[in-house]
Design a protein around this motif. Structure first.
Motif, PDB file in Angstrom:
ATOM      1  N   ARG A   1       0.831  -1.217   0.000  1.00 19.13           N
ATOM      2  CA  ARG A   1       0.000   0.000   0.000  1.00 19.13           C
ATOM      3  C   ARG A   1       0.858   1.256   0.000  1.00 19.13           C
ATOM      4  O   ARG A   1       0.479   2.266  -0.595  1.00 19.13           O
ATOM      5  CB  ARG A   1      -0.942  -0.015   1.203  1.00 19.13           C
ATOM      6  CG  ARG A   1      -2.025  -1.104   1.091  1.00 19.13           C
ATOM      7  CD  ARG A   1      -2.820  -1.253   2.377  1.00 19.13           C
ATOM      8  NE  ARG A   1      -3.488  -0.030   2.724  1.00 19.13           N
ATOM      9  CZ  ARG A   1      -4.634   0.369   2.161  1.00 19.13           C
ATOM     10  NH1 ARG A   1      -5.230  -0.391   1.281  1.00 19.13           N
ATOM     11  NH2 ARG A   1      -5.178   1.519   2.507  1.00 19.13           N
TER      12      ARG A   1
ATOM     13  N   THR B   1       2.163   1.632  -3.554  1.00 21.18           N
ATOM     14  CA  THR B   1       1.150   2.058  -4.523  1.00 21.18           C
ATOM     15  C   THR B   1       0.468   3.359  -4.090  1.00 21.18           C
ATOM     16  O   THR B   1      -0.588   3.707  -4.616  1.00 21.18           O
ATOM     17  CB  THR B   1       0.080   0.962  -4.710  1.00 21.18           C
ATOM     18  OG1 THR B   1      -0.408   0.575  -3.432  1.00 21.18           O
ATOM     19  CG2 THR B   1       0.665  -0.258  -5.398  1.00 21.18           C
ATOM     20  N   LEU B   2       1.064   4.033  -3.124  1.00 19.35           N
ATOM     21  CA  LEU B   2       0.628   5.372  -2.708  1.00 19.35           C
ATOM     22  C   LEU B   2      -0.763   5.387  -2.086  1.00 19.35           C
ATOM     23  O   LEU B   2      -1.435   6.421  -2.058  1.00 19.35           O
ATOM     24  CB  LEU B   2       0.694   6.362  -3.884  1.00 19.35           C
ATOM     25  CG  LEU B   2       2.026   6.390  -4.641  1.00 19.35           C
ATOM     26  CD1 LEU B   2       1.982   7.384  -5.790  1.00 19.35           C
ATOM     27  CD2 LEU B   2       3.180   6.713  -3.705  1.00 19.35           C
ATOM     28  N   LEU B   3      -1.210   4.227  -1.583  1.00 16.96           N
ATOM     29  CA  LEU B   3      -2.468   4.208  -0.827  1.00 16.96           C
ATOM     30  C   LEU B   3      -2.217   4.582   0.629  1.00 16.96           C
ATOM     31  O   LEU B   3      -3.131   4.966   1.349  1.00 16.96           O
ATOM     32  CB  LEU B   3      -3.127   2.827  -0.903  1.00 16.96           C
ATOM     33  CG  LEU B   3      -3.630   2.410  -2.291  1.00 16.96           C
ATOM     34  CD1 LEU B   3      -4.107   0.969  -2.289  1.00 16.96           C
ATOM     35  CD2 LEU B   3      -4.731   3.342  -2.771  1.00 16.96           C
TER      36      LEU B   3
ATOM     37  N   LEU C   1      -2.086  -2.478  -9.415  1.00 12.31           N
ATOM     38  CA  LEU C   1      -2.254  -3.260  -8.190  1.00 12.31           C
ATOM     39  C   LEU C   1      -3.462  -4.171  -8.335  1.00 12.31           C
ATOM     40  O   LEU C   1      -4.528  -3.741  -8.766  1.00 12.31           O
ATOM     41  CB  LEU C   1      -2.449  -2.321  -6.983  1.00 12.31           C
ATOM     42  CG  LEU C   1      -2.816  -2.971  -5.645  1.00 12.31           C
ATOM     43  CD1 LEU C   1      -1.734  -3.934  -5.171  1.00 12.31           C
ATOM     44  CD2 LEU C   1      -3.040  -1.895  -4.574  1.00 12.31           C
TER      45      LEU C   1
END
Ligand SMILES: Nc1ncnc2c1ncn2[C@@H]1O[C@H](COP(=O)(O)OP(=O)(O)OP(=O)(O)O)[C@@H](O)[C@H]1O
Ligand SMILES: [Mg+2]
Lengths: 212, 255
Positions: free
Chosen positions: B48, B51-53, B94
């Motif tokens: 996360r 993936t810049l979450l 993703l």
């Protein structure tokens, strides 16, 4: 007699449609403000919703119609009552709709936002393309209830002296000393609501191509 | 050559809970990296953050020559501006454990909507590319269905097609088969194997040890927010050096 009632029905339908056109989109904006991370905005919106839902719509309509004169001494002209009526209905219904939108928006799983984020959708795109369509499907039954209530609430415009169907029925009844105008008006409201319900069922069917 | 993904000294806490403690990893073009480890070890959090979450507390992250975040003098991660993040999101895809398909879109729209509306690609071209991907996933006949009409394994393959349609440099998978019945798992694993054979760069969090050994070039064993052991996938799984790795793997052998 039917002719007069129908002339009233035109106002009734007009109030109904104006309110939906105004309050359905405004409700989305109010819901977003209510959920804003910017606390003052969220708080003000909460206050607005609370007042709109916590006081009688009839009183709100009168406030919009006569407030300008009583508060500021402004005389607003003969057509003002129609504007006041629209403002009153739209702002009141937007508050109810907003709470329904809010519950719908909050029911959308976080994963939808995450998938959209990874795919590079902007926040606006995510809301308009991914979230809102799913929200609409989820809230349709609750919205339907409010919209059916709105059909009946249009009669409250009588307090502003707008000759919508209920006012016409009242005038006819007293001039003819008869229950018949009320019965007919009631029948017309009922048929109107049947049409509204049919429309809602059609939309529901159209959105039933998927479930989640 | 620049690595596709380069992460150095990544740290992430949730409150007092230090979930990532100094994680570094590099993924080169064509590599398949598997990440294994016990529940709560921080694998999802790592993906996360990549993936810049989630945002890192500290660490340097870059995709190719795009620097996404860098640790400043005070030790805090400083992220690039909006443009940088937007560009970074074009570099990766993703695949989620529970698919996260858009339920109101048909299969083909799930796969082509972002190419058309995010990447602004030509509609006909995106549609043709989407169809080719669905065909490759064995879903050519399903393009007009909606996700709820598909099995879990089919949904996950749509999700893989959706990610691939953006032409990412690297594809991340977070336990792509954990939500699936065993008999559906194989279809998804087969697709990932095919991608590996085509030299797609991938990072896969998985509990499928045989799959990890077969498909991955490298493997990281993560526990308690640290990389306990890493190396060639075969070596780590067949011949683990650390006691914790051995204990973890032996649980899987019993099954
Ligand atoms: N949003 C969050 N807020 C607070 N704590 C979180 C959050 N996300 C994860 N954690 C915590 O971080 C730790 C690592 O979780 P993570 O999901 O990364 O583990 P994992 O290795 O993916 O486990 P699993 O194999 O079960 O998926 C856990 O202790 C979890 O409770
Ligand atoms: Mg996880």
């Amino acid at each position: 007699m039917l002719e007069i009632l129908f002339s009233g029905f035109l106002f009734t339908a007009q109030i109904f449609i104006t309110t939906l056109i105004g309050a359905l989109p405004l409700g989305v904006i109010v819901a977003l403000c209510r959920m804003s991370k910017f606390k003052p905005l969220a708080l003000i919106t909460r206050g607005y919703i609370s007042i709109m839902r916590g006081t009688p719509l009839m009183l709100q309509l009168m406030a919009w119609a006569y407030g300008p004169y009583y508060l500021f001494g402004l005389s607003m002209g003969a057509d003002w009552k129609f504007v006041a009526c629209s403002i009153g209905f739209i702002l009141n219904y937007a508050a109810y709709f907003a709470e329904i939108y809010r519950s719908g928006i909050q029911s959308i799983p976080k994963g939808q936002y995450e998938a959209a984020s990874v795919l590079g959708y902007t926040r606006a795109q995510t809301f308009m393309k991914i979230v809102l369509p799913q929200v609409i499907k989820r809230i349709l039954p609750a919205m339907g209830n409010e919209i059916i209530t709105l059909v009946k609430d249009t009669s409250l415009a009588f307090v502003l002296g707008i000759m919508e169907m209920f006012s016409q029925a009242k005038a006819l009844a007293s001039s003819q000393v008869s229950m018949l105008p009320y019965l007919l008006a009631g029948a017309i409201y009922w048929v109107f609501n049947l049409v509204v319900e049919m429309a809602l069922v059609r939309i529901e069917k159209k959105l039933s191509y998927y479930h989640d | 050559m620049q690595p596709i993904v380069k992460l150095e000294h990544a740290k992430k806490s949730f409150g007092d809970n230090e979930v990532l403690k100094d994680i570094s990893l590099t993924v080169n073009k064509g590599d398949v990296l598997a990440i294994i480890g016990p529940s709560g070890g921080g694998k999802s959090t790592l993906l996360r953050c990549l993936t810049l979450l989630e945002t890192l507390d500290a660490g340097d992250l870059s995709y190719g020559d795009l620097e996404v975040t860098k640790t400043d003098a005070s030790g805090k991660a400083v992220y690039g501006g909006k443009d940088v993040l937007k560009q970074a999101r074009t570099k990766f895809g993703l695949v989620f454990q529970n698919f996260n398909l858009f339920p109101h879109y048909t299969v083909i729209k799930n796969v082509t909507d972002a190419p058309i509306n995010v990447q602004k690609r030509d509609k006909a071209e995106a549609l043709a590319a989407g169809r080719a991907l669905l065909e490759k996933m064995g879903l050519a006949e399903k393009e007009d269905m909606v996700p709820c009409e598909l099995s879990g394994g089919q949904q996950q393959r749509v999700a893989i097609a959706r990610a691939l349609a953006m032409n990412p440099d690297v594809l991340f998978f977070d336990e792509p088969t954990s939500a699936l019945d065993p008999e559906l798992t194989q279809d998804v694993l087969k697709v990932i194997r095919e991608l590996a054979a085509e030299k797609m760069t991938m990072v896969i969090v998985t509990h499928e040890m045989n799959f990890a050994r077969d498909v991955a070039d490298y493997l990281i064993f993560m526990d308690g927010g640290v990389i306990v052991e890493q190396g060639r996938a075969e070596d780590v799984i067949n011949n683990p050096q650390q006691e914790r790795t051995r204990a973890f793997l032996s649980k899987y052998e019993e099954e």
